[in-house]
Design a protein around this motif. Structure first.
Motif, PDB file in Angstrom:
ATOM      1  N   ALA A  32     -32.334  70.046   3.027  1.00 30.15           N
ATOM      2  CA  ALA A  32     -33.005  71.031   3.892  1.00 30.15           C
ATOM      3  C   ALA A  32     -33.138  72.374   3.188  1.00 30.15           C
ATOM      4  CB  ALA A  32     -32.244  71.188   5.210  1.00 30.15           C
ATOM      5  N   MET A  33     -32.109  72.772   2.438  1.00 33.59           N
ATOM      6  CA  MET A  33     -32.191  74.031   1.692  1.00 33.59           C
ATOM      7  C   MET A  33     -33.292  73.966   0.636  1.00 33.59           C
ATOM      8  SD  MET A  33     -28.276  75.333   1.179  1.00 33.59           S
ATOM      9  CE  MET A  33     -27.315  73.840   1.206  1.00 33.59           C
ATOM     10  N   ALA A  34     -33.465  72.827  -0.003  1.00 35.90           N
ATOM     11  CA  ALA A  34     -34.513  72.668  -1.017  1.00 35.90           C
ATOM     12  C   ALA A  34     -35.896  72.762  -0.383  1.00 35.90           C
ATOM     13  CB  ALA A  34     -34.342  71.338  -1.755  1.00 35.90           C
ATOM     14  N   ARG A  35     -36.062  72.165   0.798  1.00 33.85           N
ATOM     15  CA  ARG A  35     -37.349  72.285   1.505  1.00 33.85           C
ATOM     16  C   ARG A  35     -37.638  73.739   1.835  1.00 33.85           C
ATOM     17  NH1 ARG A  35     -35.662  67.523   4.307  1.00 33.85           N
ATOM     18  NH2 ARG A  35     -34.973  68.815   6.042  1.00 33.85           N
ATOM     19  N   ARG A  36     -36.629  74.464   2.294  1.00 31.25           N
ATOM     20  CA  ARG A  36     -36.803  75.889   2.615  1.00 31.25           C
ATOM     21  C   ARG A  36     -37.162  76.679   1.356  1.00 31.25           C
ATOM     22  NH1 ARG A  36     -33.185  76.187   6.262  1.00 31.25           N
ATOM     23  NH2 ARG A  36     -31.447  76.185   4.818  1.00 31.25           N
ATOM     24  N   PHE A  37     -36.509  76.387   0.242  1.00 34.05           N
ATOM     25  CA  PHE A  37     -36.815  77.025  -1.046  1.00 34.05           C
ATOM     26  C   PHE A  37     -38.286  76.793  -1.418  1.00 34.05           C
ATOM     27  CE2 PHE A  37     -37.036  75.898  -5.685  1.00 34.05           C
ATOM     28  CZ  PHE A  37     -37.088  77.193  -6.181  1.00 34.05           C
ATOM     29  N   VAL A  38     -38.775  75.580  -1.243  1.00 31.57           N
ATOM     30  CA  VAL A  38     -40.176  75.276  -1.556  1.00 31.57           C
ATOM     31  C   VAL A  38     -41.107  76.035  -0.615  1.00 31.57           C
ATOM     32  CG1 VAL A  38     -41.937  73.457  -1.567  1.00 31.57           C
ATOM     33  CG2 VAL A  38     -39.708  73.035  -2.625  1.00 31.57           C
ATOM     34  N   ARG A  39     -40.801  76.055   0.693  1.00 27.86           N
ATOM     35  CA  ARG A  39     -41.663  76.765   1.659  1.00 27.86           C
ATOM     36  C   ARG A  39     -41.740  78.252   1.348  1.00 27.86           C
ATOM     37  NH1 ARG A  39     -39.168  73.350   5.477  1.00 27.86           N
ATOM     38  NH2 ARG A  39     -37.735  75.029   6.065  1.00 27.86           N
ATOM     39  N   ILE A  40     -40.609  78.869   1.057  1.00 25.07           N
ATOM     40  CA  ILE A  40     -40.592  80.301   0.761  1.00 25.07           C
ATOM     41  C   ILE A  40     -41.352  80.587  -0.523  1.00 25.07           C
ATOM     42  CG2 ILE A  40     -39.082  82.206   0.065  1.00 25.07           C
ATOM     43  CD1 ILE A  40     -36.994  80.994   2.067  1.00 25.07           C
ATOM     44  N   THR A  41     -41.118  79.786  -1.553  1.00 17.31           N
ATOM     45  CA  THR A  41     -41.810  79.988  -2.827  1.00 17.31           C
ATOM     46  C   THR A  41     -43.307  79.767  -2.674  1.00 17.31           C
ATOM     47  OG1 THR A  41     -39.823  79.282  -4.021  1.00 17.31           O
ATOM     48  CG2 THR A  41     -41.895  79.283  -5.252  1.00 17.31           C
ATOM     49  N   ALA A  42     -43.693  78.721  -1.970  1.00 18.86           N
ATOM     50  CA  ALA A  42     -45.115  78.435  -1.760  1.00 18.86           C
ATOM     51  C   ALA A  42     -45.792  79.564  -0.994  1.00 18.86           C
ATOM     52  CB  ALA A  42     -45.283  77.110  -1.025  1.00 18.86           C
ATOM     53  N   ALA A  43     -45.104  80.153  -0.033  1.00 19.70           N
ATOM     54  CA  ALA A  43     -45.673  81.280   0.714  1.00 19.70           C
ATOM     55  C   ALA A  43     -45.870  82.486  -0.202  1.00 19.70           C
ATOM     56  CB  ALA A  43     -44.773  81.643   1.887  1.00 19.70           C
ATOM     57  N   MET A  44     -44.870  82.777  -1.035  1.00 19.97           N
ATOM     58  CA  MET A  44     -44.996  83.919  -1.957  1.00 19.97           C
ATOM     59  C   MET A  44     -46.126  83.678  -2.963  1.00 19.97           C
ATOM     60  SD  MET A  44     -41.060  85.185  -2.664  1.00 19.97           S
ATOM     61  CE  MET A  44     -40.768  83.895  -3.826  1.00 19.97           C
ATOM     62  N   TRP A  45     -46.290  82.444  -3.400  1.00 19.11           N
ATOM     63  CA  TRP A  45     -47.328  82.110  -4.377  1.00 19.11           C
ATOM     64  C   TRP A  45     -48.680  81.824  -3.718  1.00 19.11           C
ATOM     65  CZ3 TRP A  45     -44.434  78.165  -8.020  1.00 19.11           C
ATOM     66  CH2 TRP A  45     -43.411  78.842  -8.707  1.00 19.11           C
ATOM     67  N   GLN A  46     -48.715  81.834  -2.396  1.00 17.43           N
ATOM     68  CA  GLN A  46     -49.931  81.569  -1.618  1.00 17.43           C
ATOM     69  C   GLN A  46     -50.561  80.225  -2.001  1.00 17.43           C
ATOM     70  OE1 GLN A  46     -52.291  85.131  -2.147  1.00 17.43           O
ATOM     71  NE2 GLN A  46     -51.019  86.263  -0.714  1.00 17.43           N
ATOM     72  N   LEU A  47     -49.725  79.196  -2.042  1.00 13.08           N
ATOM     73  CA  LEU A  47     -50.216  77.850  -2.351  1.00 13.08           C
ATOM     74  C   LEU A  47     -50.921  77.264  -1.133  1.00 13.08           C
ATOM     75  CD1 LEU A  47     -47.182  76.313  -4.290  1.00 13.08           C
ATOM     76  CD2 LEU A  47     -49.254  77.366  -5.221  1.00 13.08           C
ATOM     77  N   PRO A  48     -51.919  76.418  -1.353  1.00 14.18           N
ATOM     78  CA  PRO A  48     -52.595  75.765  -0.228  1.00 14.18           C
ATOM     79  C   PRO A  48     -51.618  74.897   0.568  1.00 14.18           C
ATOM     80  CG  PRO A  48     -53.782  75.389  -2.289  1.00 14.18           C
ATOM     81  CD  PRO A  48     -52.490  76.044  -2.642  1.00 14.18           C
ATOM     82  N   LEU A  49     -51.900  74.712   1.860  1.00 14.66           N
ATOM     83  CA  LEU A  49     -51.029  73.942   2.741  1.00 14.66           C
ATOM     84  C   LEU A  49     -50.802  72.529   2.217  1.00 14.66           C
ATOM     85  CD1 LEU A  49     -49.378  73.724   5.312  1.00 14.66           C
ATOM     86  CD2 LEU A  49     -51.486  73.107   6.523  1.00 14.66           C
ATOM     87  N   GLU A  50     -51.838  71.881   1.709  1.00 16.93           N
ATOM     88  CA  GLU A  50     -51.693  70.512   1.200  1.00 16.93           C
ATOM     89  C   GLU A  50     -50.714  70.472   0.027  1.00 16.93           C
ATOM     90  OE1 GLU A  50     -54.221  66.956  -0.894  1.00 16.93           O
ATOM     91  OE2 GLU A  50     -55.291  68.365   0.376  1.00 16.93           O
ATOM     92  N   THR A  51     -50.796  71.461  -0.848  1.00 19.34           N
ATOM     93  CA  THR A  51     -49.867  71.530  -1.971  1.00 19.34           C
ATOM     94  C   THR A  51     -48.451  71.755  -1.460  1.00 19.34           C
ATOM     95  OG1 THR A  51     -51.592  72.392  -3.421  1.00 19.34           O
ATOM     96  CG2 THR A  51     -49.321  72.716  -4.132  1.00 19.34           C
ATOM     97  N   LEU A  52     -48.296  72.631  -0.481  1.00 21.21           N
ATOM     98  CA  LEU A  52     -46.981  72.892   0.101  1.00 21.21           C
ATOM     99  C   LEU A  52     -46.382  71.613   0.663  1.00 21.21           C
ATOM    100  CD1 LEU A  52     -44.596  74.429   1.394  1.00 21.21           C
ATOM    101  CD2 LEU A  52     -46.131  74.954   3.301  1.00 21.21           C
ATOM    102  N   THR A  53     -47.132  70.875   1.456  1.00 22.50           N
ATOM    103  CA  THR A  53     -46.568  69.679   2.086  1.00 22.50           C
ATOM    104  C   THR A  53     -46.205  68.619   1.040  1.00 22.50           C
ATOM    105  OG1 THR A  53     -48.784  68.829   2.574  1.00 22.50           O
ATOM    106  CG2 THR A  53     -47.674  70.053   4.317  1.00 22.50           C
ATOM    107  N   ASP A  54     -47.049  68.449   0.036  1.00 25.32           N
ATOM    108  CA  ASP A  54     -46.735  67.483  -1.024  1.00 25.32           C
ATOM    109  C   ASP A  54     -45.525  67.932  -1.837  1.00 25.32           C
ATOM    110  OD1 ASP A  54     -48.930  66.078  -0.137  1.00 25.32           O
ATOM    111  OD2 ASP A  54     -50.153  66.429  -1.922  1.00 25.32           O
ATOM    112  N   ALA A  55     -45.451  69.219  -2.158  1.00 22.79           N
ATOM    113  CA  ALA A  55     -44.326  69.748  -2.937  1.00 22.79           C
ATOM    114  C   ALA A  55     -43.030  69.653  -2.131  1.00 22.79           C
ATOM    115  CB  ALA A  55     -44.601  71.193  -3.341  1.00 22.79           C
ATOM    116  N   GLU A  56     -43.100  69.947  -0.862  1.00 24.59           N
ATOM    117  CA  GLU A  56     -41.917  69.877  -0.008  1.00 24.59           C
ATOM    118  C   GLU A  56     -41.388  68.445   0.074  1.00 24.59           C
ATOM    119  OE1 GLU A  56     -40.696  71.868   4.267  1.00 24.59           O
ATOM    120  OE2 GLU A  56     -42.783  71.376   3.904  1.00 24.59           O
ATOM    121  N   LEU A  57     -42.295  67.493   0.234  1.00 22.39           N
ATOM    122  CA  LEU A  57     -41.897  66.088   0.288  1.00 22.39           C
ATOM    123  C   LEU A  57     -41.274  65.642  -1.034  1.00 22.39           C
ATOM    124  CD1 LEU A  57     -42.554  63.156   1.930  1.00 22.39           C
ATOM    125  CD2 LEU A  57     -43.854  62.959  -0.168  1.00 22.39           C
ATOM    126  N   CYS A  58     -41.928  65.957  -2.141  1.00 20.10           N
ATOM    127  CA  CYS A  58     -41.410  65.543  -3.450  1.00 20.10           C
ATOM    128  C   CYS A  58     -40.068  66.188  -3.760  1.00 20.10           C
ATOM    129  CB  CYS A  58     -42.431  65.844  -4.552  1.00 20.10           C
ATOM    130  SG  CYS A  58     -43.883  64.770  -4.509  1.00 20.10           S
TER     131      CYS A  58
END
Length: 176
Positions: free
Chosen positions: A62-88
């Motif tokens: 769960a902490m890793a998913r949160r790390f990905v969400r926070i980083t993706a928000a700061m980097w302004q990644l597209p939602l599809e990239t966020l969901t795929d990155a979070e899953l991986c």
């Protein structure tokens, strides 16, 4: 729902540092070959990077998913990239804390040349992950199959000079 990504690595090739050329005939938006992790890390100039060290416990998923969400928000990644990155990243961390005796796992995100790399270091070099079949009634065993479906490329490499390995996945940053 996630859309499946095609696999770019030769299914017969080991995940040991060889180049992973784009597979044909399935086209991709990514116009470059994705080298294995060491080659990319040593030759590609990083656009950005972030890292987190987490305990080797199930709560780290769960902490890793949160790390990905926070980083993706700061980097302004597209939602599809966020969901795929979070899953991986979830699957990479889950495998590390479930299948190794690691007291900690180290997660990294970095991008270069339109590719997002996700890495997880653990403290066990004995077993590199492999794709394997999962029966319909199996409760485990689908993590690498999911990564293989969603990532553009993936692999695992021992960390020289230390116990442990890095398991990584790469996602194309289309529309980034």
């Amino acid at each position: 729902m996630h859309s499946a990504r095609h696999r770019v690595q030769n299914p017969d090739a080991p995940h040991d540092g060889a180049t992973a050329p784009l597979a044909s005939p399935a086209p991709t938006a990514l116009a470059v070959e994705i080298p294995q992790l060491g080659t990319a890390r040593n030759t590609w100039e990083m656009d950005r990077q972030a890292a987190a060290t987490l305990p080797g416990t199930p709560s780290s998923v769960a902490m890793a998913r949160r790390f990905v969400r926070i980083t993706a928000a700061m980097w302004q990644l597209p939602l599809e990239t966020l969901t795929d990155a979070e899953l991986c990243m979830s699957e990479l961390v889950c495998n590390a804390v479930t299948h190794t005796g690691s007291s900690r796992v180290h997660c990294r995100l970095w991008s270069a040349r339109g590719v997002l790399f996700l890495e997880v270091d653990d403290e066990d070099h004995s077993d590199l992950p492999e794709l394997g079949p999962a029966d319909a009634d199996d409760e485990h065993g689908r993590g690498m199959l999911l990564i293989d479906s969603f990532a553009t490329a993936w692999g695992a490499v021992p960390r020289p000079g230390t116990a442990g390995k890095t398991v990584w996945a790469a996602l194309a940053l289309s529309g980034d």
